[in-house]
Design an enzyme around this catalytic site. Structure first.
Site, PDB file in Angstrom:
ATOM      1  N   GLU A  35       0.860  -1.189   0.000  1.00 49.35           N
ATOM      2  CA  GLU A  35       0.000   0.000   0.000  1.00 49.35           C
ATOM      3  C   GLU A  35       0.895   1.236   0.000  1.00 49.35           C
ATOM      4  O   GLU A  35       2.018   1.212   0.500  1.00 49.35           O
ATOM      5  CB  GLU A  35      -0.935  -0.008   1.218  1.00 49.35           C
ATOM      6  N   ARG A  89      -7.882   4.309 -23.539  1.00 49.64           N
ATOM      7  CA  ARG A  89      -8.366   3.504 -24.682  1.00 49.64           C
ATOM      8  C   ARG A  89      -9.818   3.075 -24.481  1.00 49.64           C
ATOM      9  O   ARG A  89     -10.576   2.976 -25.418  1.00 49.64           O
ATOM     10  CB  ARG A  89      -7.497   2.257 -24.828  1.00 49.64           C
ATOM     11  N   HIS A 122      -5.168   9.476 -25.772  1.00 55.70           N
ATOM     12  CA  HIS A 122      -5.432   8.569 -26.892  1.00 55.70           C
ATOM     13  C   HIS A 122      -6.783   8.866 -27.552  1.00 55.70           C
ATOM     14  O   HIS A 122      -6.930   8.737 -28.759  1.00 55.70           O
ATOM     15  CB  HIS A 122      -5.385   7.121 -26.390  1.00 55.70           C
ATOM     16  N   LYS A 182      -2.432   0.033 -41.052  1.00 49.84           N
ATOM     17  CA  LYS A 182      -2.307  -0.927 -39.948  1.00 49.84           C
ATOM     18  C   LYS A 182      -3.674  -1.504 -39.581  1.00 49.84           C
ATOM     19  O   LYS A 182      -4.668  -0.792 -39.581  1.00 49.84           O
ATOM     20  CB  LYS A 182      -1.713  -0.218 -38.734  1.00 49.84           C
ATOM     21  N   ARG A 184      -5.267  -3.866 -36.354  1.00 48.70           N
ATOM     22  CA  ARG A 184      -4.965  -4.551 -35.086  1.00 48.70           C
ATOM     23  C   ARG A 184      -5.843  -5.785 -34.977  1.00 48.70           C
ATOM     24  O   ARG A 184      -7.066  -5.705 -35.054  1.00 48.70           O
ATOM     25  CB  ARG A 184      -5.209  -3.605 -33.903  1.00 48.70           C
ATOM     26  N   ASP A 208       3.760   8.342 -33.673  1.00 49.66           N
ATOM     27  CA  ASP A 208       2.542   7.749 -33.112  1.00 49.66           C
ATOM     28  C   ASP A 208       2.291   8.395 -31.751  1.00 49.66           C
ATOM     29  O   ASP A 208       3.193   9.017 -31.185  1.00 49.66           O
ATOM     30  CB  ASP A 208       2.739   6.230 -32.950  1.00 49.66           C
ATOM     31  N   SER A 212       3.523   0.975 -27.265  1.00 50.98           N
ATOM     32  CA  SER A 212       3.278   0.078 -26.134  1.00 50.98           C
ATOM     33  C   SER A 212       4.143  -1.176 -26.300  1.00 50.98           C
ATOM     34  O   SER A 212       5.280  -1.217 -25.836  1.00 50.98           O
ATOM     35  CB  SER A 212       1.782  -0.227 -26.065  1.00 50.98           C
ATOM     36  N   GLY A 215       4.886  -3.345 -31.421  1.00 48.45           N
ATOM     37  CA  GLY A 215       4.498  -4.105 -32.617  1.00 48.45           C
ATOM     38  C   GLY A 215       4.200  -3.195 -33.800  1.00 48.45           C
ATOM     39  O   GLY A 215       4.676  -3.440 -34.922  1.00 48.45           O
ATOM     40  N   THR A 216       3.434  -2.163 -33.566  1.00 49.07           N
ATOM     41  CA  THR A 216       3.047  -1.240 -34.642  1.00 49.07           C
ATOM     42  C   THR A 216       4.285  -0.577 -35.244  1.00 49.07           C
ATOM     43  O   THR A 216       4.481  -0.572 -36.458  1.00 49.07           O
ATOM     44  CB  THR A 216       2.117  -0.145 -34.071  1.00 49.07           C
TER      45      THR A 216
HETATM   46  C1  R5P Z   1      -3.163   2.818 -31.525  1.00 46.89           C
HETATM   47  O1  R5P Z   1      -4.244   3.285 -31.872  1.00 46.89           O
HETATM   48  C2  R5P Z   1      -2.052   3.679 -31.016  1.00 46.89           C
HETATM   49  O2  R5P Z   1      -2.020   4.895 -31.671  1.00 46.89           O
HETATM   50  C3  R5P Z   1      -0.711   2.991 -31.126  1.00 46.89           C
HETATM   51  O3  R5P Z   1      -0.460   2.719 -32.493  1.00 46.89           O
HETATM   52  C4  R5P Z   1      -0.675   1.715 -30.352  1.00 46.89           C
HETATM   53  O4  R5P Z   1      -1.078   1.933 -29.039  1.00 46.89           O
HETATM   54  C5  R5P Z   1       0.715   1.127 -30.366  1.00 46.89           C
HETATM   55  O5  R5P Z   1       0.689  -0.088 -29.691  1.00 46.89           O
HETATM   56  P1  R5P Z   1       1.827  -1.163 -29.859  1.00 46.89           P
HETATM   57  O6  R5P Z   1       3.130  -0.482 -29.593  1.00 46.89           O
HETATM   58  O7  R5P Z   1       1.490  -2.211 -28.828  1.00 46.89           O
HETATM   59  O8  R5P Z   1       1.729  -1.706 -31.250  1.00 46.89           O
END
Ligand code: R5P
Length: 290
Positions: A35, A89, A122, A182, A184, A208, A212, A215-216
């Site tokens: 905590e 998100r 976002h 892209k 997802r 971007d 995260s 991958g993108t």
């Molecule tokens: C998606 O709409 C966001 O703009 C980013 O493209 C996304 O969050 C990137 O995520 P990751 O790095 O996991 O591909």
């Protein structure tokens, strides 16, 4: 006075010099059961700025405790700066039975706040969730400034939804812009339709809002290198860099990976402190009805 949360120590220091305000001395520790314990050691002024992310989860509770401690210590006007607004998100119920996480968080944040500032959320719909003023400045000007001497020929968005950000950056860099296609498939699986772009022998910047899992960005870079781009720079406002994100992006052939300090990491080469300061300076509260 600036009250630094543990997610944002460096940004708080930069903000303190931008705004010429003191940083409060804050003790933040964890009990053996994890905590959170916070205590403000400085004498708190009536107008304070708390800087703290709502990601990862444990930072959310810390934020609420800092806000409460500031109120209890006599702060009358609390500005909450959330450099990276986690849970943005989930801004609606995509499926029956889900919460509206971004809105729930907004309701809790505003309980002990008079003004909220967050960078590049976002989903801009966030402002409909707050009953108090919310400022949402963009990191694009400081990101573009960083790339002014890199001779960027084209700025790319990884998907059509992010095209406006690429366009805004391109205008500042006097370059062209476009987007990749892209799709997802799941939280950590994305595919990119092949799209022929005019990138051969060119310096490309892929921008971007969030990186995260990486991958993108890795797919975008891979795509551009396949099309013989000379240099591919990767930039984002919020570099979360989960797991092997950085390794994936580097392996794809990234020339340089840059993020801001909304989420502090070794890639935070750009500070959004000036963006926050500018936003605060230009903010004038609407007069309250008599
Ligand atoms: C998606 O709409 C966001 O703009 C980013 O493209 C996304 O969050 C990137 O995520 P990751 O790095 O996991 O591909």
């Amino acid at each position: 006075m600036i009250i630094p949360g543990s997610s944002s120590a460096a940004l708080s220091r930069h903000l303190s010099s931008e705004l010429n305000r003191d940083i409060a001395s804050v003790e933040i520790t964890r009990f053996p059961d994890d905590e959170c314990y916070v205590r403000l050691h400085s004498e708190i002024t009536s107008d304070v700025i708390i800087v703290q992310n709502t990601h990862p989860d444990k930072n959310i509770i810390e934020l609420f405790l800092l806000q409460n401690a500031a109120r209890e210590a006599g702060a009358r006007h609390i500005t909450t700066v959330i450099p990276y607004y986690g849970y943005c998100r989930q801004d609606k119920k995509f499926k029956q039975g889900e919460p509206i996480s971004a809105r729930k968080l907004a309701q809790l944040i505003q309980q002990d706040s008079d003004l909220v500032i967050t960078i590049d959320p976002h989903k801009p719909v966030l402002d409909t969730f707050f009953d108090i003023p919310l400022l949402m400045p963009s990191a694009v000007p400081v990101i573009a400034q960083f790339f002014t001497d890199k001779h960027i020929d084209i700025v790319l968005a990884p998907d059509k939804g992010a095209l406006q950000r690429a366009q805004d950056t391109a205008e500042l860099l006097n370059s062209s812009y476009d987007y990749l296609d892209k799709k997802r498939l799941s939280g950590d699986t994305v595919i990119m339709e092949s799209k022929t772009l005019d990138v051969k022998d060119k310096n490309v910047l892929v921008i971007d809002d969030i990186i995260s899992t990486g991958g993108t960005m890795a797919l975008a870079i891979h795509n551009l290198k396949k099309q013989k781009a000379k240099a591919v720079y990767a930039a984002c406002s919020h570099g979360l860099f989960i797991g092997q994100a950085v390794t994936k992006i580097k392996a794809a052939g990234c020339t340089q990976l840059i993020s801001t300090d909304t989420f502090e990491s070794s890639h935070s080469h750009i500070s959004v402190a000036s963006v926050i300061a500018k936003s605060l300076h230009s903010y004038s509260p609407k007069p309250k009805p008599i």
